[in-house]
Enzyme design. Structure first.
Site, PDB file in Angstrom:
ATOM      1  N   ASP A 135       0.823  -1.214   0.000  1.00 24.50           N
ATOM      2  CA  ASP A 135       0.000   0.000   0.000  1.00 24.50           C
ATOM      3  C   ASP A 135       0.858   1.265   0.000  1.00 24.50           C
ATOM      4  O   ASP A 135       0.366   2.365  -0.294  1.00 24.50           O
ATOM      5  CB  ASP A 135      -0.967   0.016   1.200  1.00 24.50           C
ATOM      6  CG  ASP A 135      -0.291  -0.039   2.562  1.00 24.50           C
ATOM      7  OD1 ASP A 135       0.958  -0.119   2.619  1.00 24.50           O
ATOM      8  OD2 ASP A 135      -1.006   0.007   3.581  1.00 24.50           O
ATOM      9  N   GLU A 136       2.165   1.122   0.314  1.00 25.21           N
ATOM     10  CA  GLU A 136       3.015   2.319   0.418  1.00 25.21           C
ATOM     11  C   GLU A 136       3.193   3.036  -0.919  1.00 25.21           C
ATOM     12  O   GLU A 136       3.596   4.197  -0.954  1.00 25.21           O
ATOM     13  CB  GLU A 136       4.390   1.954   0.994  1.00 25.21           C
ATOM     14  CG  GLU A 136       4.281   1.363   2.369  1.00 25.21           C
ATOM     15  CD  GLU A 136       5.563   1.420   3.179  1.00 25.21           C
ATOM     16  OE1 GLU A 136       6.506   2.113   2.774  1.00 25.21           O
ATOM     17  OE2 GLU A 136       5.596   0.753   4.228  1.00 25.21           O
ATOM     18  N   TYR A 159      12.186   2.622  -0.702  1.00 23.18           N
ATOM     19  CA  TYR A 159      11.476   1.332  -0.752  1.00 23.18           C
ATOM     20  C   TYR A 159      10.194   1.456  -1.571  1.00 23.18           C
ATOM     21  O   TYR A 159       9.988   0.727  -2.545  1.00 23.18           O
ATOM     22  CB  TYR A 159      11.146   0.830   0.660  1.00 23.18           C
ATOM     23  CG  TYR A 159      10.101  -0.271   0.676  1.00 23.18           C
ATOM     24  CD1 TYR A 159      10.378  -1.529   0.137  1.00 23.18           C
ATOM     25  CD2 TYR A 159       8.814  -0.060   1.207  1.00 23.18           C
ATOM     26  CE1 TYR A 159       9.414  -2.545   0.126  1.00 23.18           C
ATOM     27  CE2 TYR A 159       7.854  -1.060   1.202  1.00 23.18           C
ATOM     28  CZ  TYR A 159       8.152  -2.301   0.660  1.00 23.18           C
ATOM     29  OH  TYR A 159       7.199  -3.292   0.653  1.00 23.18           O
TER      30      TYR A 159
HETATM   31  P1  NAD Z   1      11.037 -10.149   3.834  1.00 27.60           P
HETATM   32  O1  NAD Z   1      12.053  -9.083   3.825  1.00 27.60           O
HETATM   33  O2  NAD Z   1      10.665 -10.823   5.113  1.00 27.60           O
HETATM   34  O3  NAD Z   1      11.479 -11.314   2.835  1.00 27.60           O
HETATM   35  C1  NAD Z   1      12.018 -11.060   1.572  1.00 27.60           C
HETATM   36  C2  NAD Z   1      12.562 -12.378   1.017  1.00 27.60           C
HETATM   37  O4  NAD Z   1      13.101 -12.099  -0.283  1.00 27.60           O
HETATM   38  C3  NAD Z   1      13.705 -12.960   1.865  1.00 27.60           C
HETATM   39  O5  NAD Z   1      13.543 -14.355   1.982  1.00 27.60           O
HETATM   40  C4  NAD Z   1      14.953 -12.634   1.050  1.00 27.60           C
HETATM   41  O6  NAD Z   1      16.001 -13.571   1.227  1.00 27.60           O
HETATM   42  C5  NAD Z   1      14.408 -12.657  -0.383  1.00 27.60           C
HETATM   43  N1  NAD Z   1      15.196 -11.821  -1.285  1.00 27.60           N
HETATM   44  C6  NAD Z   1      15.581 -10.525  -1.092  1.00 27.60           C
HETATM   45  N2  NAD Z   1      16.323 -10.099  -2.131  1.00 27.60           N
HETATM   46  C7  NAD Z   1      16.381 -11.139  -3.014  1.00 27.60           C
HETATM   47  C8  NAD Z   1      16.982 -11.314  -4.280  1.00 27.60           C
HETATM   48  N3  NAD Z   1      17.690 -10.335  -4.862  1.00 27.60           N
HETATM   49  N4  NAD Z   1      16.841 -12.516  -4.917  1.00 27.60           N
HETATM   50  C9  NAD Z   1      16.126 -13.511  -4.334  1.00 27.60           C
HETATM   51  N5  NAD Z   1      15.560 -13.410  -3.132  1.00 27.60           N
HETATM   52  C10 NAD Z   1      15.677 -12.236  -2.470  1.00 27.60           C
HETATM   53  O7  NAD Z   1       9.761  -9.516   3.120  1.00 27.60           O
HETATM   54  P2  NAD Z   1       8.216  -9.710   3.441  1.00 27.60           P
HETATM   55  O8  NAD Z   1       7.836  -8.794   4.525  1.00 27.60           O
HETATM   56  O9  NAD Z   1       7.921 -11.145   3.538  1.00 27.60           O
HETATM   57  O10 NAD Z   1       7.592  -9.121   2.090  1.00 27.60           O
HETATM   58  C11 NAD Z   1       7.388  -9.953   0.965  1.00 27.60           C
HETATM   59  C12 NAD Z   1       6.785  -9.131  -0.154  1.00 27.60           C
HETATM   60  O11 NAD Z   1       5.549  -8.582   0.259  1.00 27.60           O
HETATM   61  C13 NAD Z   1       7.647  -7.950  -0.607  1.00 27.60           C
HETATM   62  O12 NAD Z   1       7.541  -7.848  -1.990  1.00 27.60           O
HETATM   63  C14 NAD Z   1       7.015  -6.747   0.091  1.00 27.60           C
HETATM   64  O13 NAD Z   1       7.226  -5.587  -0.668  1.00 27.60           O
HETATM   65  C15 NAD Z   1       5.557  -7.163   0.105  1.00 27.60           C
HETATM   66  N6  NAD Z   1       4.757  -6.607   1.209  1.00 27.60           N
HETATM   67  C16 NAD Z   1       5.169  -6.725   2.495  1.00 27.60           C
HETATM   68  C17 NAD Z   1       4.355  -6.258   3.534  1.00 27.60           C
HETATM   69  C18 NAD Z   1       4.758  -6.385   4.982  1.00 27.60           C
HETATM   70  O14 NAD Z   1       4.075  -5.813   5.847  1.00 27.60           O
HETATM   71  N7  NAD Z   1       5.794  -7.108   5.324  1.00 27.60           N
HETATM   72  C19 NAD Z   1       3.136  -5.640   3.224  1.00 27.60           C
HETATM   73  C20 NAD Z   1       2.763  -5.515   1.875  1.00 27.60           C
HETATM   74  C21 NAD Z   1       3.571  -6.019   0.873  1.00 27.60           C
HETATM   75  O1  DAU Z   2       2.417  -0.850   4.532  1.00 30.64           O
HETATM   76  C1  DAU Z   2       3.039  -2.026   4.066  1.00 30.64           C
HETATM   77  C2  DAU Z   2       4.501  -1.991   4.448  1.00 30.64           C
HETATM   78  O2  DAU Z   2       4.565  -2.210   5.861  1.00 30.64           O
HETATM   79  C3  DAU Z   2       5.338  -3.025   3.711  1.00 30.64           C
HETATM   80  O3  DAU Z   2       5.320  -2.729   2.336  1.00 30.64           O
HETATM   81  C4  DAU Z   2       6.771  -3.027   4.233  1.00 30.64           C
HETATM   82  O4  DAU Z   2       7.496  -4.066   3.602  1.00 30.64           O
HETATM   83  C5  DAU Z   2       6.737  -3.269   5.723  1.00 30.64           C
HETATM   84  O5  DAU Z   2       8.053  -3.197   6.248  1.00 30.64           O
HETATM   85  C6  DAU Z   2       5.849  -2.238   6.422  1.00 30.64           C
HETATM   86  O6  DAU Z   2       6.435  -0.903   6.373  1.00 30.64           O
HETATM   87  P1  DAU Z   2       6.393   0.085   7.632  1.00 30.64           P
HETATM   88  O7  DAU Z   2       7.483   1.060   7.484  1.00 30.64           O
HETATM   89  O8  DAU Z   2       5.025   0.600   7.867  1.00 30.64           O
HETATM   90  O9  DAU Z   2       6.723  -0.983   8.802  1.00 30.64           O
HETATM   91  P2  DAU Z   2       7.640  -0.898  10.118  1.00 30.64           P
HETATM   92  O10 DAU Z   2       7.309  -2.114  10.931  1.00 30.64           O
HETATM   93  O11 DAU Z   2       9.057  -0.646   9.785  1.00 30.64           O
HETATM   94  O12 DAU Z   2       7.060   0.382  10.871  1.00 30.64           O
HETATM   95  C7  DAU Z   2       5.707   0.441  11.274  1.00 30.64           C
HETATM   96  C8  DAU Z   2       5.485   1.792  11.914  1.00 30.64           C
HETATM   97  O13 DAU Z   2       6.215   1.829  13.157  1.00 30.64           O
HETATM   98  C9  DAU Z   2       6.012   2.957  11.103  1.00 30.64           C
HETATM   99  O14 DAU Z   2       5.146   4.071  11.263  1.00 30.64           O
HETATM  100  C10 DAU Z   2       7.373   3.283  11.721  1.00 30.64           C
HETATM  101  C11 DAU Z   2       7.172   2.899  13.177  1.00 30.64           C
HETATM  102  N1  DAU Z   2       8.385   2.392  13.882  1.00 30.64           N
HETATM  103  C12 DAU Z   2       9.101   1.400  13.291  1.00 30.64           C
HETATM  104  C13 DAU Z   2      10.241   0.904  13.911  1.00 30.64           C
HETATM  105  C14 DAU Z   2      11.070  -0.164  13.260  1.00 30.64           C
HETATM  106  C15 DAU Z   2       8.724   2.913  15.117  1.00 30.64           C
HETATM  107  O15 DAU Z   2       8.035   3.793  15.665  1.00 30.64           O
HETATM  108  N2  DAU Z   2       9.841   2.419  15.735  1.00 30.64           N
HETATM  109  C16 DAU Z   2      10.629   1.449  15.175  1.00 30.64           C
HETATM  110  O16 DAU Z   2      11.663   1.078  15.795  1.00 30.64           O
END
Ligand code: NAD
Ligand code: DAU
Length: 353
Positions: A135-136, A159
């Site tokens: 959603d970012e 990102y």
């Molecule tokens: P994560 O960082 O936990 O995992 C990423 C994985 O990708 C890891 O296993 C890493 O080893 C692999 N990877 C990274 N670079 C690579 C490369 N060059 N080649 C092959 N593998 C590689 O990420 P996540 O939180 O599981 O997110 C997964 C997907 O979902 C991402 O595309 C992210 O943008 C999207 N997403 C995440 C969130 C969230 O809240 N975590 C929300 C919405 C969308």
């Molecule tokens: O919205 C979806 C995204 O959510 C994904 O695309 C990203 O991969 C995922 O990392 C996440 O991004 P955020 O930046 O929102 O997540 P994060 O957990 O890093 O931070 C959540 C909120 O908390 C954000 O407003 C920043 C704040 N934060 C984060 C950290 C690490 C703090 O206040 N303190 C912290 O130490």
């Protein structure tokens, strides 16, 4: 055994990828599921221990930035479908090192698209390239409103702009080359196996270790949280029933100000650790804000609900409680991932905050 479909999941050793893989491997024994993952700091094969010996699962260690390798994997496994999750995913790391995000999130995605295009050619019936996004890409909301699939893109961090760029390129392969693509954009996930650089596992881990709980700015930023297994079920739904060329927003209608969320974790932790109420809250420390910190994200998920019948399965209190229990019961997982590189990252990230 002859499989009905050969699916390439990228980033399957990461947080969301491991939940998606488990679901595919267990629920669809007629699919061969190939996990392509470079095992960066965020990738962890121990996330997949319970399915690693399954007859329909295969692991390939490799980097999606390596175009030749990606092509080889496509032809070796006769890939029919891709669920593309591999990415650099942490906003704070993108602020300190944007280049890796451009490489993996943009160039890596292009390599996968090119391999799909070259291997599938005009034989696109039953083929699918499913790109998982965030959603970012829509930018930051004020106090009102929700992101819909029609909200114009306005990414603000390295990102989110690398993800936005990959979304545009995926759509361009649909319009230009007729590649059968689908996309989804999801809100913040939480649950088991999330690397403790992200807010929820970081706060749980710090409470466990009686360390300060760093809250950026005044803790007023808002995120919309979804349980990771609900995201995996949404991905399953879009993969099987979503329309080619379409985008689906996925979210939990579950907005929390960071400070309120941290309070809720603190209170649940006090109870679960049988410690005095207020102990965990006393660790909260307001630190320097994230550069360009987006104020609020919130998803309108009515399209996936109305068109495909998907809804989150559990409420936030339940999901958070299950999540905290998982981290408390999986101490060795937490200890393993927070040793070594994590310690270095942590001290650099919070040094001046
Ligand atoms: P994560 O960082 O936990 O995992 C990423 C994985 O990708 C890891 O296993 C890493 O080893 C692999 N990877 C990274 N670079 C690579 C490369 N060059 N080649 C092959 N593998 C590689 O990420 P996540 O939180 O599981 O997110 C997964 C997907 O979902 C991402 O595309 C992210 O943008 C999207 N997403 C995440 C969130 C969230 O809240 N975590 C929300 C919405 C969308
Ligand atoms: O919205 C979806 C995204 O959510 C994904 O695309 C990203 O991969 C995922 O990392 C996440 O991004 P955020 O930046 O929102 O997540 P994060 O957990 O890093 O931070 C959540 C909120 O908390 C954000 O407003 C920043 C704040 N934060 C984060 C950290 C690490 C703090 O206040 N303190 C912290 O130490």
């Amino acid at each position: 055994m002859e499989f009905q479909k050969n699916i390439l999941v990228t980033g399957g050793a990461g947080f969301i990828g491991s939940h998606v893989l488990r679901r595919l491997v267990n629920n669809y024994p007629t699919y061969k599921v190939v996990n392509l993952d470079a095992l960066t700091y965020a990738g962890n094969l121990s996330n997949l221990r319970d399915i690693e010996a399954a007859p329909n699962y295969l692991f390939e260690k490799g980097n999606i930035c390596d175009a030749k390798l990606v092509m080889e994997i496509f032809s070796k496994h006769h890939i029919d479908a891709v669920i593309h999750l591999a990415a650099e995913s942490h906003v704070d790391r993108s602020i300190s090192n944007p280049t890796e995000f451009i490489m993996t999130n943009i160039i890596g995605t292009v390599n996968l698209l090119n391999a799909a295009k070259a291997c599938w050619g005009k034989e696109i019936e039953d083929k699918c390239f499913y790109h998982i996004s965030t959603d970012e890409v829509y930018g930051s909301l004020g106090q009102e409103g929700l992101f819909t699939e029609k909200t114009p893109y306005d990414p603000r961090s390295p990102y989110s702009s690398s993800k936005a760029s990959s979304d545009h390129i995926v759509r361009s392969y649909f319009h230009t080359y007729n590649l059968p693509v689908k996309l989804s954009n999801c809100s913040n996930n939480y649950g088991a196996n999330q690397f403790p650089e992200k807010l929820i596992p970081l706060i749980i881990n710090n409470i466990k270790n009686e360390k300060p709980l760093p809250v950026y700015g005044e803790g007023l930023n808002v995120r919309d949280w979804l349980w990771v297994e609900d995201h995996a079920s949404a991905i399953d739904t879009v993969f099987h029933n979503g329309k080619i060329g379409e985008t689906y927003n996925i979210g939990g209608l579950n907005e929390w100000k960071n400070i309120d969320l941290v309070h809720m974790i603190c209170d649940q932790m006090d109870e679960k650790l049988a410690q005095k109420k207020g102990m965990s809250r006393s660790l909260i420390t307001f630190v320097k804000d994230r550069a360009g910190h987006d104020l609020r994200y919130a998803i309108d998920a009515s399209k996936i609900e109305n068109d495909l019948g998907w809804k989150p399965s559990i409420n936030f209190e339940q999901g958070l409680s299950l999540t905290i229990d998982w981290y408390l019961n999986n101490e060795s997982w937490l200890n393993d991932v927070t040793s070594g590189e994590y310690k270095k990252y942590y001290s650099n990230q919070y040094v001046n905050r």
